[in-house]
Design a protein around this motif. Structure first.
Motif, PDB file in Angstrom:
ATOM      1  N   MET A 170    -133.048  57.377 -15.369  1.00  0.00           N
ATOM      2  CA  MET A 170    -132.499  57.067 -14.317  1.00  0.00           C
ATOM      3  C   MET A 170    -132.056  57.915 -12.836  1.00  0.00           C
ATOM      4  N   GLN A 171    -131.413  57.514 -12.172  1.00  0.00           N
ATOM      5  CA  GLN A 171    -131.680  58.161  -9.987  1.00  0.00           C
ATOM      6  C   GLN A 171    -129.831  57.828 -10.520  1.00  0.00           C
ATOM      7  N   ARG A 172    -129.076  58.309 -11.449  1.00  0.00           N
ATOM      8  CA  ARG A 172    -127.894  58.795 -11.333  1.00  0.00           C
ATOM      9  C   ARG A 172    -127.118  58.961  -9.634  1.00  0.00           C
ATOM     10  N   MET A 173    -126.130  58.534  -9.102  1.00  0.00           N
ATOM     11  CA  MET A 173    -125.370  58.847  -8.359  1.00  0.00           C
ATOM     12  C   MET A 173    -123.680  59.340  -8.683  1.00  0.00           C
ATOM     13  N   ILE A 174    -123.725  60.372  -8.789  1.00  0.00           N
ATOM     14  CA  ILE A 174    -122.068  61.423  -9.161  1.00  0.00           C
ATOM     15  C   ILE A 174    -121.377  61.729  -8.100  1.00  0.00           C
ATOM     16  N   HIS A 175    -120.082  61.061  -8.543  1.00  0.00           N
ATOM     17  CA  HIS A 175    -119.349  60.922  -7.435  1.00  0.00           C
ATOM     18  C   HIS A 175    -118.375  62.144  -8.176  1.00  0.00           C
ATOM     19  N   LEU A 176    -117.954  63.356  -7.584  1.00  0.00           N
ATOM     20  CA  LEU A 176    -117.083  64.761  -8.478  1.00  0.00           C
ATOM     21  C   LEU A 176    -116.132  64.333  -7.723  1.00  0.00           C
ATOM     22  N   HIS A 177    -114.387  64.115  -8.183  1.00  0.00           N
ATOM     23  CA  HIS A 177    -113.229  63.659  -7.248  1.00  0.00           C
ATOM     24  C   HIS A 177    -112.437  64.842  -7.859  1.00  0.00           C
ATOM     25  N   VAL A 178    -112.152  66.227  -6.686  1.00  0.00           N
ATOM     26  CA  VAL A 178    -111.302  66.962  -7.620  1.00  0.00           C
ATOM     27  C   VAL A 178    -109.930  67.430  -6.512  1.00  0.00           C
ATOM     28  N   ILE A 218    -112.160  66.104 -15.789  1.00  0.00           N
ATOM     29  CA  ILE A 218    -113.624  66.583 -16.524  1.00  0.00           C
ATOM     30  C   ILE A 218    -113.609  68.581 -16.526  1.00  0.00           C
ATOM     31  N   GLN A 219    -112.291  69.149 -16.261  1.00  0.00           N
ATOM     32  CA  GLN A 219    -112.188  70.429 -16.380  1.00  0.00           C
ATOM     33  C   GLN A 219    -112.344  70.116 -17.691  1.00  0.00           C
ATOM     34  N   MET A 220    -111.809  69.261 -18.413  1.00  0.00           N
ATOM     35  CA  MET A 220    -111.846  69.210 -19.978  1.00  0.00           C
ATOM     36  C   MET A 220    -113.067  70.235 -20.747  1.00  0.00           C
ATOM     37  N   ILE A 221    -114.282  69.690 -20.027  1.00  0.00           N
ATOM     38  CA  ILE A 221    -115.836  70.442 -20.545  1.00  0.00           C
ATOM     39  C   ILE A 221    -115.764  71.727 -20.936  1.00  0.00           C
ATOM     40  N   ARG A 256    -112.421  73.867  -9.782  1.00  0.00           N
ATOM     41  CA  ARG A 256    -112.725  74.447 -10.781  1.00  0.00           C
ATOM     42  C   ARG A 256    -113.944  74.118 -11.075  1.00  0.00           C
ATOM     43  N   THR A 257    -113.693  73.011 -11.338  1.00  0.00           N
ATOM     44  CA  THR A 257    -115.406  72.462 -12.186  1.00  0.00           C
ATOM     45  C   THR A 257    -116.237  72.171 -11.321  1.00  0.00           C
ATOM     46  N   VAL A 258    -115.939  71.950  -9.705  1.00  0.00           N
ATOM     47  CA  VAL A 258    -117.542  72.391  -8.936  1.00  0.00           C
ATOM     48  C   VAL A 258    -118.309  72.837  -9.262  1.00  0.00           C
ATOM     49  N   PRO A 302    -112.812  79.647 -11.688  1.00  0.00           N
ATOM     50  CA  PRO A 302    -113.821  78.737 -12.109  1.00  0.00           C
ATOM     51  C   PRO A 302    -113.867  78.957 -13.325  1.00  0.00           C
ATOM     52  N   ILE A 303    -114.880  77.332 -13.866  1.00  0.00           N
ATOM     53  CA  ILE A 303    -115.322  76.705 -15.059  1.00  0.00           C
ATOM     54  C   ILE A 303    -116.784  76.996 -15.621  1.00  0.00           C
ATOM     55  N   MET A 304    -117.800  77.875 -15.749  1.00  0.00           N
ATOM     56  CA  MET A 304    -118.512  78.561 -15.589  1.00  0.00           C
ATOM     57  C   MET A 304    -119.676  77.714 -16.525  1.00  0.00           C
TER      58      MET A 304
END
Length: 739
Positions: free
Chosen positions: A142-150, A235-238, A266-268, A473-475
């Motif tokens: 798939m070609q997904r579109m990810i929207h990251l809301h921070v 998502i920072q729980m990643i 810090r997840t960006v 940041p989460i690395m």
């Protein structure tokens, strides 16, 4: 003896993941015993152990190990690394830790004897998990579109994502807690969208035709289903040490045309790397806090009497939470709401509702860091009792990210109840920019200033520094070897090998890309060791149990977990009334108001029932009384709520009684003084020919009234409070508390 040199790797890794507190943490052994004395103690233990060993291979292992330890004592050569590992475990955990290390060292010793070079190479290939992106080939097509809301807490980022979810034909919400999953489930149903609720221990499947929405916990994400829009919250729980793998699985595997990720700034960097590796498009949306947040210039200086309506006192210990709750209720004569992790989610939601309701006396909340996510609370000010917490071994500073997340709960823009109100549903957050969905101008709700401070002045500088700092940041993203890898790896080991050793061996041999880290398996190891003696469990059975929500920090859960495993091993006996390890007799007891021990037993029973329900969805033919388990769970939740409510009523009654006794004491002194004055005046009265003055017995028994004060409507106890007529103006101990 050369086999011993490769045993230490497993031992060291297991030691670093042990959750149980150090046996010698406060013992003089740590400081007083020299390395030689420790080694000698281990040698003595091995000598005692060897007398009871019948297995020839284990005897060889003990002999080789004893020789290595004796060489270390004589300093004739450098000790094998396993010696250091055993010594460290003995210091940290005493004989239990030493026995655990010996077990893993022994199986490492056997592995070096039995496995050929080709076997070890094959194991290394199986343990190569550098490219988890490839585990989801259909998603990669798939070609997904990810929207990251921070953005920070209370910035509207999740709201925006949910508004997009509501517009989708087929959608999914995945959150870190059942409370959040249930909240979104309720929200979607209120919008007229049939929705399924899927958590580990609960399934509510809609019977409506064409159900297209699901709300679940992150661990339950269906990576094989197709969605138009999927929202993954927090998502920072990643990067979480234990649960991060679930967020990684959702990001890598969800088959959604639009994937909305909501969380901290810090997840960006990490999400950008993952999106590039997956070949997905990425758009980052930045948000600002909707209401101001300020760190106060002064602490409360330890004075709990200066608390006011809307305050939340934060502590990191359940014991401390109940202690503070009791002290506040004694001082204010009002009930106090509590929220902490081991309370059932339903009770946490009820306590939050009591605190949010402006029309009752629950003005103050005492909570743990569990308020950081999952609850919408009308908090005006947060007071940290400390900026340090116990991590299982020692006290450490609370992380900057955690302090900021907790502090951000103050000054909420609006609660979930307000967000669901019809007059607010009609307004998007675009209303803050001056336009509603209909295009007409709107007036944004008044912004509430959120305040944060500390109870003690000594913690204020640490809090201020954290609030002014940026979290690192989460690395890397959390990862666990998938089930198919674990099954293949386990096939290399003989059936007698402890499953915890197989888990640990795979964990140590895993090869990772720097962008990922292995999540801690300490819970899995403890569960595996607990059910190890149970017979007739397959590898798949043990994998399922290791993934269960068993909470073995609570010692009472171990026999319950073992009893459940025995039901699976015997392929029967899983009726809830047939499992004697479940403390169902607790429900036959009267509610014990104010008893933390009774409350803790109820919480433990609730955990057992959650585990039973979780297993009932995996072993439906064995744990067959699911409906009854749900009913018993509801009874336990009622008991917990009653216990908390009655404890508050008891404390406030005792406090009021103490106040009455103080007044009675003062009036008793006044009686004595007046009586003495009567005696002094009696002669004067006779001389004057006046009538003798009566004694002023202010506290005569016949002048008192007994008033029956009722506890809340769901309570079964009452209090007899004697209130003299002369002090009837005193404030009563409290009105009837809501359930």
């Amino acid at each position: 003896m050369e086999n011993l040199h490769t045993c230490h790797v497993l031992g060291n890794d297991h030691r670093s993941r042990q959750r149980q507190p150090s046996v010698f943490a406060a013992s003089p052994l740590r400081d007083q015993l020299s390395p030689k004395a420790l080694t000698a103690a281990i040698v003595q233990h091995l000598g005692n152990l060897q007398e009871h060993i019948e297995d020839p291979e284990y005897q060889d292992f003990i002999q080789d190990l004893t020789s290595a330890l004796n060489d270390s004592l004589r300093q004739s050569q450098k000790a094998a690394p396993v010696v250091d590992s055993l010594s460290h475990s003995f210091i940290e955990q005493g004989l239990p830790g030493l026995k655990t290390q010996l077990k893993y060292a022994y199986h490492g010793y056997l592995a070096n004897r039995r496995f050929s070079k080709i076997n070890l190479q094959d194991q290394a290939r199986v343990a190569d998990i550098r490219y988890p992106v490839e585990w989801y080939p259909k998603t990669r097509q798939m070609q997904r579109m990810i929207h990251l809301h921070v953005g920070p807490t209370n910035s509207g980022k999740t709201y925006r994502a949910l508004k997009r979810l509501e517009q989708a034909q087929v959608g999914l919400y995945a959150g870190p807690l059942r409370l959040l999953a249930h909240e979104v489930y309720t929200r979607l149903k209120a919008k007229g969208k049939p929705c399924n609720l899927i958590t580990g221990d609960e399934r509510q499947i809609s019977e409506a035709d064409g159900v297209s929405m699901s709300s679940c916990t992150v661990e339950m994400v269906p990576v094989h289903a197709d969605f138009d829009v999927a929202v993954v919250d927090e998502i920072q729980m990643i990067g979480h040490e234990e649960r991060g793998w679930a967020w990684t699985q959702a990001v890598l595997g969800l088959k959604a045309k639009e994937l909305h990720l909501c969380g901290e700034e810090r997840t960006v960097p990490l999400i950008k790397e993952l999106a590039a590796a997956m070949g997905d498009d990425l758009q980052v949306h930045h948000y600002q806090r909707l209401s101001p947040l300020k760190t106060m210039s002064a602490s409360l200086k330890g004075d709990l009497s200066s608390l006011r309506k809307g305050d939340c006192v934060l502590a990191f210990s359940k014991v401390q939470i109940h202690k503070i709750k009791r002290e506040i209720e004694i001082r204010t004569k009002k009930p106090v709401a509590v929220v902490y992790g081991s309370l059932p989610p339903e009770i946490r939601a009820q306590q939050a509702q009591l605190f949010n309701d402006p029309n009752n006396d629950y003005d103050i909340l005492v909570a743990s860091d569990a308020i950081g996510m999952g609850l919408n609370l009308s908090i005006k000010r947060i007071i940290f009792t400390t900026t340090r917490k116990f991590n299982g071994r020692s006290e450490v500073p609370v992380q900057i990210a955690q302090i900021k997340q907790i502090a951000g709960r103050a000054g909420r823009y609006r609660t979930a109840a307000q967000a669901a109100a019809p007059d607010i549903i009609a307004k998007d957050l675009t209303g803050l920019e001056g336009k509603s969905q209909t295009g007409s101008p709107v007036i944004p709700p008044a912004k509430i200033l959120g305040l944060v401070t500390t109870l003690h002045q000594g913690d204020l500088s640490a809090l201020r520094n954290a609030m002014e700092s940026q979290a690192d940041p989460i690395m890397s993203a959390g990862l666990l070897p998938p089930v198919h890898v674990l099954v293949r790896f386990a096939a290399y080991f003989p059936p007698s090998t402890p499953f915890s050793y197989i888990l640990l061996s795979l964990h140590n041999k895993s090869i990772l890309h720097p962008r990922f880290h292995l999540c801690s398996q300490q819970d899995h190891l403890l569960i595996a060791d607990t059910i190890e003696p149970v017979k007739n469990l397959t590898v798949s059975d043990r994998i399922i149990f290791c993934a269960s929500p068993a909470s073995l920090k609570d010692d009472t859960q171990r026999p319950v977990l073992r009893a459940f495993a025995e039901c699976v091993g015997k392929k029967g006996g899983g009726g809830i009334l047939d499992i004697r390890a479940l403390n169902l007799e607790l429900l036959d007891q009267q509610v014990i108001a104010g008893s933390n021990d009774y409350l803790q037993k109820l919480e433990s029973l609730h955990k057992s029932l959650i585990l039973y329900l979780w297993l009932s969805y995996r072993f439906a033919g064995i744990f067959s009384t699911q409906a009854l388990a749900f009913y018993v769970k509801s009874l336990v939740e009622e008991r917990i709520q009653q216990t908390l409510t009655q404890a508050s009523a008891t404390i406030r009654h005792v406090a009021s009684g103490s106040r009455l006794r103080n007044v009675q004491g003062h009036l008793g002194t006044l009686n004595l003084q007046l009586a003495e004055a009567d005696d002094d005046l009696s002669g004067t009265d006779q001389c004057l020919g006046a009538r003798h003055l009566p004694r002023h017995n202010v506290f005569r028994k016949e002048d008192t009234s007994t008033v029956k004060r009722k506890t809340p409507t769901n309570s079964s106890i009452g209090f007899n409070v004697t209130i003299p007529d002369l002090i009837s103006h005193l404030q009563p101990w409290g009105r009837d508390s809501p359930p």
